[in-house]
Write a protein that holds these residues in place. Structure first.
Motif, short mmCIF file in Angstrom:
data_model
loop_
_atom_site.label_atom_id
_atom_site.label_comp_id
_atom_site.label_asym_id
_atom_site.label_seq_id
_atom_site.Cartn_x
_atom_site.Cartn_y
_atom_site.Cartn_z
N LEU A 198 40.83 68.60 19.25
CA LEU A 198 42.03 69.16 19.89
C LEU A 198 41.95 69.13 21.41
O LEU A 198 42.97 69.13 22.09
CB LEU A 198 42.25 70.59 19.41
CG LEU A 198 42.51 70.75 17.92
CD1 LEU A 198 42.59 72.23 17.54
CD2 LEU A 198 43.79 70.03 17.51
N VAL A 199 40.75 69.09 21.97
CA VAL A 199 40.57 69.12 23.43
C VAL A 199 40.69 67.71 24.03
O VAL A 199 40.94 67.56 25.22
CB VAL A 199 39.22 69.77 23.78
CG1 VAL A 199 38.97 69.79 25.27
CG2 VAL A 199 39.14 71.18 23.21
N HIS A 200 40.56 66.69 23.20
CA HIS A 200 40.59 65.30 23.69
C HIS A 200 41.82 65.04 24.56
O HIS A 200 41.69 64.55 25.70
CB HIS A 200 40.56 64.34 22.49
CG HIS A 200 40.57 62.90 22.86
ND1 HIS A 200 41.74 62.18 22.99
CD2 HIS A 200 39.57 62.05 23.13
CE1 HIS A 200 41.44 60.94 23.32
NE2 HIS A 200 40.14 60.84 23.41
N GLN A 201 43.01 65.35 24.07
CA GLN A 201 44.24 65.08 24.82
C GLN A 201 44.35 65.94 26.07
O GLN A 201 44.89 65.50 27.09
CB GLN A 201 45.48 65.25 23.95
CG GLN A 201 45.79 64.05 23.09
CD GLN A 201 45.93 62.77 23.91
OE1 GLN A 201 46.55 62.71 24.96
NE2 GLN A 201 45.29 61.71 23.41
N LYS A 202 43.80 67.16 26.03
CA LYS A 202 43.79 68.02 27.22
C LYS A 202 42.97 67.36 28.33
O LYS A 202 43.37 67.38 29.50
CB LYS A 202 43.23 69.40 26.89
CG LYS A 202 44.19 70.30 26.14
CD LYS A 202 43.57 71.61 25.70
CE LYS A 202 42.92 72.40 26.79
NZ LYS A 202 42.35 73.69 26.33
N ALA A 203 41.83 66.78 27.97
CA ALA A 203 40.98 66.12 28.97
C ALA A 203 41.68 64.88 29.53
O ALA A 203 41.64 64.62 30.73
CB ALA A 203 39.63 65.75 28.36
N VAL A 204 42.36 64.14 28.67
CA VAL A 204 43.11 62.96 29.12
C VAL A 204 44.21 63.39 30.08
O VAL A 204 44.37 62.82 31.16
CB VAL A 204 43.68 62.17 27.91
CG1 VAL A 204 44.65 61.10 28.38
CG2 VAL A 204 42.55 61.56 27.09
N LYS A 205 44.98 64.42 29.70
CA LYS A 205 46.07 64.90 30.55
C LYS A 205 45.55 65.47 31.88
O LYS A 205 46.25 65.41 32.89
CB LYS A 205 46.89 65.96 29.82
CG LYS A 205 47.79 65.39 28.75
CD LYS A 205 48.57 66.47 28.04
CE LYS A 205 49.39 65.86 26.90
NZ LYS A 205 50.05 66.89 26.10
N ALA A 206 44.34 65.99 31.86
CA ALA A 206 43.75 66.55 33.09
C ALA A 206 43.30 65.45 34.05
O ALA A 206 42.99 65.73 35.20
CB ALA A 206 42.57 67.46 32.75
N GLY A 207 43.29 64.20 33.57
CA GLY A 207 42.98 63.08 34.45
C GLY A 207 41.62 62.45 34.27
O GLY A 207 41.09 61.84 35.20
N ALA A 208 41.03 62.58 33.09
CA ALA A 208 39.73 61.94 32.82
C ALA A 208 39.85 60.46 33.18
O ALA A 208 40.71 59.75 32.65
CB ALA A 208 39.33 62.13 31.37
N LEU A 209 39.00 60.00 34.08
CA LEU A 209 39.13 58.64 34.61
C LEU A 209 38.84 57.56 33.57
O LEU A 209 39.37 56.47 33.66
CB LEU A 209 38.22 58.45 35.82
CG LEU A 209 38.71 59.13 37.10
CD1 LEU A 209 37.75 58.86 38.25
CD2 LEU A 209 40.10 58.68 37.47
N TRP A 210 38.00 57.86 32.58
CA TRP A 210 37.73 56.85 31.56
C TRP A 210 39.01 56.45 30.82
O TRP A 210 39.09 55.34 30.31
CB TRP A 210 36.67 57.34 30.57
CG TRP A 210 37.11 58.51 29.76
CD1 TRP A 210 36.85 59.82 30.03
CD2 TRP A 210 37.93 58.50 28.59
NE1 TRP A 210 37.44 60.63 29.10
CE2 TRP A 210 38.11 59.84 28.20
CE3 TRP A 210 38.52 57.50 27.84
CZ2 TRP A 210 38.85 60.20 27.08
CZ3 TRP A 210 39.28 57.86 26.72
CH2 TRP A 210 39.43 59.19 26.35
N ALA A 211 39.99 57.33 30.76
CA ALA A 211 41.24 57.08 30.02
C ALA A 211 42.22 56.24 30.82
O ALA A 211 43.18 55.73 30.26
CB ALA A 211 41.89 58.40 29.62
N LYS A 212 41.97 56.10 32.11
CA LYS A 212 42.89 55.33 32.96
C LYS A 212 42.45 53.88 32.99
O LYS A 212 41.35 53.56 33.39
CB LYS A 212 42.93 55.90 34.37
CG LYS A 212 43.47 57.32 34.38
CD LYS A 212 43.51 57.88 35.76
CE LYS A 212 44.08 59.30 35.69
NZ LYS A 212 44.23 59.88 36.99
N LYS A 213 43.31 53.04 32.57
CA LYS A 213 42.98 51.60 32.51
C LYS A 213 43.60 50.89 33.68
O LYS A 213 44.62 51.12 34.15
CB LYS A 213 43.49 50.99 31.22
CG LYS A 213 42.93 51.65 29.99
CD LYS A 213 41.50 51.27 29.77
CE LYS A 213 41.04 51.86 28.44
NZ LYS A 213 39.73 52.27 28.35
#
Length: 183
Positions: free
Chosen positions: A168-183
């Motif tokens: 459940l926290v995965h999307q929160k980390a992505v929305k917070a700007g986790a750089l690994w998720a930015k391509k």
């Protein structure tokens, strides 16, 4: 086993709560304050050879002993400060780890002068593979091996793997700007 899966299997509740707070609100989320970034690095270095639970239990003691992770204060530590840390039962009393904190603070001050901040230095080198990061960290900092570097970068959102996609926290980390998720 991922950190997500590990905390789900933990007992008793007090232990689970300690990890759950870290997992749900800190692990894998970007940090934009250099002192807090440095604090996470100090904690990851001190975890080497120990459980993360030990480090989480000692976090407030680390903050108190290391001037709330203030880079400038730690870089100015004297031999008396080094001895104070080595005698502080609230933290990990390992000479190599204490020396690494002090010397790494001095290194970060140099990076701040060159790049404007520790965070900007990290951003300057993103993206890299874990292996490339480890090589860079070993060249730049003290007491930074593969596990320390990998966990540090995963814990601040630079490398993937902090949370499984079903967490459940995965999307929160992505929305917070986790750089690994930015391509």
């Amino acid at each position: 086993m991922s950190y997500c899966a590990a905390i789900e299997t933990m007992q008793p509740e007090a232990r689970k709560d300690l990890h759950k707070r870290y997992h749900d609100h800190h692990y894998g989320f970007p940090i934009h304050d250099d002192n807090e970034l440095f604090g996470r690095l100090i904690m990851e270095i001190n975890q080497a050879g120990l459980s993360w639970e030990t480090i989480l239990k000692k976090e407030e003691s680390f903050r108190a002993a290391y001037n709330n992770f203030n880079i400038a204060a730690i870089a100015a530590y004297t031999e008396a400060d080094r001895e104070r840390l080595l005698n502080d039962a609230g933290i990990i009393r390992n000479r190599l780890k204490v020396n690494a904190a002090i010397e790494n603070a001095k290194t970060i001050q140099q990076l701040q002068k060159e790049f404007g901040s520790f965070e900007k230095w990290l951003e300057h080198h993103h993206p890299k593979t874990k292996e490339e990061w480890v090589k860079l960290f070993k060249k730049t900092f003290r007491f930074t091996g593969g596990e320390i570097v990998g966990e540090f970068l995963m814990s601040i959102g630079y490398l993937p793997g902090a949370h499984t996609e079903s967490c459940l926290v995965h999307q929160k980390a992505v929305k917070a700007g986790a750089l690994w998720a930015k391509k």
